[in-house]
Motif scaffolding. Structure first.
Motif, PDB file in Angstrom:
ATOM      1  N   ARG A  82      37.535  36.588  41.286  1.00 52.43           N
ATOM      2  CA  ARG A  82      38.574  37.075  40.399  1.00 52.43           C
ATOM      3  C   ARG A  82      39.027  35.704  39.698  1.00 52.43           C
ATOM      4  O   ARG A  82      39.580  35.745  38.526  1.00 52.43           O
ATOM      5  N   ASN A  83      39.407  34.698  40.404  1.00 52.47           N
ATOM      6  CA  ASN A  83      40.223  33.625  39.796  1.00 52.47           C
ATOM      7  C   ASN A  83      39.202  32.704  39.170  1.00 52.47           C
ATOM      8  O   ASN A  83      39.761  31.492  39.140  1.00 52.47           O
ATOM      9  N   ARG A  84      37.875  32.927  39.221  1.00 55.93           N
ATOM     10  CA  ARG A  84      36.942  32.005  38.756  1.00 55.93           C
ATOM     11  C   ARG A  84      37.219  31.916  37.172  1.00 55.93           C
ATOM     12  O   ARG A  84      37.428  32.650  36.503  1.00 55.93           O
ATOM     13  N   ASP A  85      36.590  30.645  36.649  1.00 54.39           N
ATOM     14  CA  ASP A  85      36.863  30.528  35.155  1.00 54.39           C
ATOM     15  C   ASP A  85      36.022  31.327  34.650  1.00 54.39           C
ATOM     16  O   ASP A  85      36.178  31.634  33.412  1.00 54.39           O
ATOM     17  N   TYR A  86      34.732  32.002  35.115  1.00 54.26           N
ATOM     18  CA  TYR A  86      33.847  32.745  34.358  1.00 54.26           C
ATOM     19  C   TYR A  86      34.268  33.779  34.070  1.00 54.26           C
ATOM     20  O   TYR A  86      34.146  34.478  33.044  1.00 54.26           O
ATOM     21  N   VAL A  87      35.220  34.439  35.032  1.00 54.28           N
ATOM     22  CA  VAL A  87      35.895  35.629  34.870  1.00 54.28           C
ATOM     23  C   VAL A  87      36.962  35.478  33.500  1.00 54.28           C
ATOM     24  O   VAL A  87      36.963  36.699  32.686  1.00 54.28           O
ATOM     25  N   GLU A  88      37.622  34.296  33.562  1.00 58.16           N
ATOM     26  CA  GLU A  88      38.554  33.987  32.501  1.00 58.16           C
ATOM     27  C   GLU A  88      37.937  33.893  31.169  1.00 58.16           C
ATOM     28  O   GLU A  88      38.097  34.347  30.042  1.00 58.16           O
ATOM     29  N   ALA A  89      36.707  33.252  31.282  1.00 59.96           N
ATOM     30  CA  ALA A  89      35.721  33.018  30.128  1.00 59.96           C
ATOM     31  C   ALA A  89      35.313  34.569  29.486  1.00 59.96           C
ATOM     32  O   ALA A  89      35.179  34.556  28.379  1.00 59.96           O
ATOM     33  N   ALA A  90      35.029  35.302  30.468  1.00 61.19           N
ATOM     34  CA  ALA A  90      34.499  36.550  30.156  1.00 61.19           C
ATOM     35  C   ALA A  90      35.467  37.326  29.294  1.00 61.19           C
ATOM     36  O   ALA A  90      35.328  37.874  28.280  1.00 61.19           O
ATOM     37  N   GLY A 116      29.019  51.159  50.969  1.00 59.04           N
ATOM     38  CA  GLY A 116      29.692  51.742  49.825  1.00 59.04           C
ATOM     39  C   GLY A 116      31.194  51.934  49.813  1.00 59.04           C
ATOM     40  O   GLY A 116      31.889  51.291  48.788  1.00 59.04           O
ATOM     41  N   VAL A 117      31.707  52.538  50.735  1.00 58.06           N
ATOM     42  CA  VAL A 117      33.100  52.826  50.698  1.00 58.06           C
ATOM     43  C   VAL A 117      33.862  51.597  50.759  1.00 58.06           C
ATOM     44  O   VAL A 117      34.851  51.269  50.130  1.00 58.06           O
ATOM     45  N   GLY A 118      33.508  50.658  51.660  1.00 58.97           N
ATOM     46  CA  GLY A 118      34.318  49.618  51.961  1.00 58.97           C
ATOM     47  C   GLY A 118      34.403  48.466  50.615  1.00 58.97           C
ATOM     48  O   GLY A 118      35.214  47.933  50.458  1.00 58.97           O
ATOM     49  N   SER A 119      33.044  48.441  50.374  1.00 57.19           N
ATOM     50  CA  SER A 119      32.941  47.566  48.926  1.00 57.19           C
ATOM     51  C   SER A 119      33.927  48.083  47.986  1.00 57.19           C
ATOM     52  O   SER A 119      34.599  47.274  47.258  1.00 57.19           O
ATOM     53  N   LEU A 120      33.746  49.396  47.499  1.00 57.14           N
ATOM     54  CA  LEU A 120      34.745  49.798  46.625  1.00 57.14           C
ATOM     55  C   LEU A 120      36.225  49.665  46.972  1.00 57.14           C
ATOM     56  O   LEU A 120      36.876  49.117  45.913  1.00 57.14           O
ATOM     57  N   ILE A 121      36.585  49.645  47.929  1.00 52.22           N
ATOM     58  CA  ILE A 121      37.916  49.537  48.397  1.00 52.22           C
ATOM     59  C   ILE A 121      38.347  48.100  48.458  1.00 52.22           C
ATOM     60  O   ILE A 121      39.338  47.784  47.682  1.00 52.22           O
ATOM     61  N   GLY A 122      37.386  47.226  48.824  1.00 53.58           N
ATOM     62  CA  GLY A 122      37.740  45.837  48.881  1.00 53.58           C
ATOM     63  C   GLY A 122      37.786  45.236  47.336  1.00 53.58           C
ATOM     64  O   GLY A 122      38.583  44.349  46.839  1.00 53.58           O
ATOM     65  N   ILE A 123      36.756  45.702  46.740  1.00 53.26           N
ATOM     66  CA  ILE A 123      36.671  45.093  45.298  1.00 53.26           C
ATOM     67  C   ILE A 123      37.912  45.542  44.300  1.00 53.26           C
ATOM     68  O   ILE A 123      38.485  44.951  43.625  1.00 53.26           O
ATOM     69  N   GLY A 161      40.937  43.747  45.784  1.00 53.84           N
ATOM     70  CA  GLY A 161      40.812  42.386  45.336  1.00 53.84           C
ATOM     71  C   GLY A 161      40.993  42.131  43.880  1.00 53.84           C
ATOM     72  O   GLY A 161      41.532  41.171  43.466  1.00 53.84           O
ATOM     73  N   TYR A 162      40.363  42.964  43.027  1.00 55.55           N
ATOM     74  CA  TYR A 162      40.538  42.705  41.657  1.00 55.55           C
ATOM     75  C   TYR A 162      41.757  43.178  40.964  1.00 55.55           C
ATOM     76  O   TYR A 162      42.406  42.374  40.318  1.00 55.55           O
ATOM     77  N   VAL A 163      42.508  43.928  41.627  1.00 57.12           N
ATOM     78  CA  VAL A 163      43.637  44.373  40.960  1.00 57.12           C
ATOM     79  C   VAL A 163      44.944  43.565  41.563  1.00 57.12           C
ATOM     80  O   VAL A 163      45.753  43.125  40.805  1.00 57.12           O
ATOM     81  N   GLY A 164      44.669  43.457  42.763  1.00 59.52           N
ATOM     82  CA  GLY A 164      45.834  42.504  43.430  1.00 59.52           C
ATOM     83  C   GLY A 164      47.121  42.925  43.580  1.00 59.52           C
ATOM     84  O   GLY A 164      47.302  44.186  43.188  1.00 59.52           O
ATOM     85  N   GLY A 165      47.966  41.994  43.597  1.00 61.76           N
ATOM     86  CA  GLY A 165      49.447  42.365  43.830  1.00 61.76           C
ATOM     87  C   GLY A 165      49.695  43.307  44.907  1.00 61.76           C
ATOM     88  O   GLY A 165      49.011  43.675  45.748  1.00 61.76           O
TER      89      GLY A 165
END
Lengths: 331, 300
Positions: free
Chosen positions: B190-198, B116-123, B126-130
């Protein structure tokens, strides 16, 4: 102006990517106007700014690292000043987009019906059952055989052409006014390409939507477009009705593009007429016409100032100082 | 002529074969898993262990806490004590059966919490980046730099002995590796096309994370986490062995191994039994996790 304003109105659009060590001027002043039910093809090679223009219309370019200037108006909405909520409502409902590679643009872990219904529920509210009915209706409209079964398929279970049809259905889910198509047939078989093009053409008439079609394939542009805009170095160098562009291109770049195609009367051993040189470095654009370094007709004036569009026919403009010289070449 | 007519294809609408509802992802996983005999054997063993833990009071022949010094350290095969007795005369069989409860709990709970905790941190990273990503992941890396056993021992030592503290320290040990896997997979997605499509179809960040990122990321993380269960069990037993986990007189395998240590020359077989149980349990979970990973075709 007494006529109604165009549906899409892009004025002096400039997009600069500021993420790298040097700013990259991807688009340097694009003007575009598009009416309801019209199809415009943006033609150009890689890096000419075709896709960036489309992305700018949906504000999909990374906000932090992109500077956008000019104005984009779609159906009276100023796209560049929309707030986050308005932007979400705008995307998909006013303007939606189909992507080059349908295998990548569809989420592999959800069924197609789920993905379409998700978008509809998100935008229009309503129940999942209604959304699913609408998804089924869309699948029928994009001519997917056995649409009911196909709704429960995952993207990997469908062929490329079928996936692109599903992608189109997804893009049309919320009745957009403008459909952006970013090389929608590049990843497909030649035989499937034409089917998809015809489908887009057909749906465009049926729904009365405006379509902006990005491609590097003149053959594709001929199939679908009413008008063509040729892009080079982040500018539209020539725009006009498809017939005029094909019959009497007036910008040296367009002429070069048309010449460099393989045509049916070619015999073995003849070389293609390629345009010499390579596309301009967008981080380091020449001061004048960006095509001047590769242009056979370039005059000293060409590398001093950027040419303004010159009217060379009805709705036909070319950004070139030497349109007088190109007229006889084309004739 | 009816014979000719019958040769002609029937009404096309009727003869068109209906498209079979194609088998889904999970039926494919099941098919691949069933071919893996070793994984099935491990799965059965794990199932037996779980049943043993749940029904311990019904299965165990004796009270695992009741000892009598008069019958201490009986060998394996003694009448009434099939697996002998320990240094305080308690029935080894009963204690081993009850021990499954601790082992399973100590194996699964920290991994679940860390999942739970690790996924939250990692996601999020990974999503915010930078810069957010850099700060979060480099902090995680600091924890990752410690050997896991050392970190678990140090944390348990600092927090004090006890089941809860052992669970907490094991959770902390497993957060970094899970967060790293989650971050890596999220960055890819995050960098997949379907995320951009969404995004192009008007989805907000929350929808994209909930639907597209979680949908594509949880599977690989989960598979990775199952592989950590056996490690967690061994670490937990290790902590108990060192007196940092479960406290006596609880029948925990690691602890039993410790208390029987002194009897290794008198009753080597009895003294080794808790170790055998730890070995069987952890290797079963490991093989099962591997089989699951292969069947789900996840590359971590």
């Amino acid at each position: 102006m007494l006529t109604t304003p165009p549906l899409v109105d892009i004025r002096n659009l400039k997009v600069t990517f500021t993420g790298g060590p040097k700013p990259i001027c991807a688009i340097n002043g694009v003007d575009l106007a598009l009416d309801r039910g019209e199809t415009l093809a943006i033609l150009g090679e890689s890096g000419s700014g075709k896709s960036v223009t489309l992305r700018a219309m949906l504000r999909l370019n990374p906000e932090k690292r992109t500077k956008v200037e000019g104005s984009i108006t779609v159906g009276g909405k100023d796209v560049l000043t929309l707030g986050p909520k308005e932007l979400q409502a705008f995307r998909g409902r006013d303007v939606s987009m189909i992507f080059q590679e349908p295998a990548l643009a569809l989420d592999p872990v959800y069924t197609l019906g789920h993905q379409i219904a998700e978008t509809i529920v998100k935008h229009d509210g309503g129940s999942w059952a209604d959304a699913r009915k609408r998804a089924l209706d869309l699948f029928e409209r994009v001519r997917i055989p056995s649409p009911e079964r196909r709704l429960d398929n995952y993207p990997h279970e469908m062929s490329g052409g079928m996936r692109q049809r599903a992608m189109i259905a997804l893009a049309l889910a919320c009745n957009p006014k403008v459909l952006l198509a970013d090389e929608p047939t590049t990843a497909l078989d030649a035989t499937v390409q034409i089917q998809i093009l015809l489908l887009i053409r057909e749906l465009q008439r049926e729904f009365g939507i405006a379509v902006i079609f990005v491609t590097h394939d003149i053959g594709v542009a001929v199939e679908v477009a009413d008008r063509v805009a040729v892009m080079y170095g982040g500018r539209i160098v020539e725009t006009g009705p498809i017939r005029d562009i094909l019959r009497s291109p007036r910008h040296p770049y367009t002429i070069g593009l048309l010449k460099s195609r393989a045509h049916d009367a070619m015999t073995k051993g003849t070389r293609l007429d390629a345009i010499p040189g390579s596309p301009p470095d967008l981080a380091n654009l020449p001061p004048g016409c960006s095509f001047a370094p590769r242009c056979k007709l370039a005059a000293p004036a060409c590398s001093e100032a950027t040419p303004e569009p010159v009217a060379v026919g009805a709705g036909h403009e070319a950004r070139c100082f030497r349109t007088d010289a190109t007229a006889p070449v084309a004739a | 002529m009816t014979s000719v007519a019958s040769l002609l294809p029937q009404d096309p609408a009727k003869t068109v074969a209906p498209i079979e509802r194609s088998p889904g992802y999970w039926s494919g996983v099941g098919k691949r898993f069933r071919k893996d005999k070793l994984a099935i054997a491990a799965g059965i063993l794990v199932l037996l262990l779980i049943l043993m833990a749940i029904f311990a009071p019904l299965i165990a022949p004796m009270d695992p806490y009741a000892g009598r010094t008069i019958r201490r350290l009986r060998p394996v095969g003694t009448d009434g004590f099939p697996l002998g007795t320990d240094e305080l005369g308690r029935d080894m069989l009963s204690r081993l059966i009850y021990g499954a409860r601790y082992s399973l709990m100590m194996g699964v709970t920290p991994v679940l919490m860390a999942f739970g905790v690790g996924s939250l941190i990692g996601i999020i990273a990974g999503y915010v980046g930078g810069k957010t990503n850099t700060v979060m992941m480099r902090t995680i890396d600091v924890f990752y730099a410690f050997p896991s056993v050392l970190l678990a021992v140090a944390l348990s030592g600092a927090l004090g002995a006890g089941i809860q503290n052992a669970l907490v320290s094991l959770t902390v040990v497993f957060i970094p590796p899970i967060a790293r896997v989650a971050e890596a997979v999220t960055t890819q997605v995050r960098n997949r096309d379907y995320v951009e499509a969404a995004r192009a179809s008007g989805a907000n960040a929350l929808t994209i994370i909930r639907v597209h990122v979680l949908g594509n990321v949880l599977g690989p993380i989960f598979v990775y986490a199952t592989g950590l269960i056996s490690v967690s069990m061994i670490l937990a037993s290790g902590l108990s062995f060192l007196g940092l986990g479960v406290r006596p007189p609880e029948p925990e395998w690691g602890l039993m191994l410790n208390t029987l240590r002194t009897a290794i020359y008198n009753q080597p077989l009895v003294a080794a039994l808790p170790g055998v149980m730890i070995f069987i349990t952890s290797i079963s979970f490991n093989v099962l996790a591997d089989g699951l990973r292969n069947a789900m075709d996840v590359k971590v």
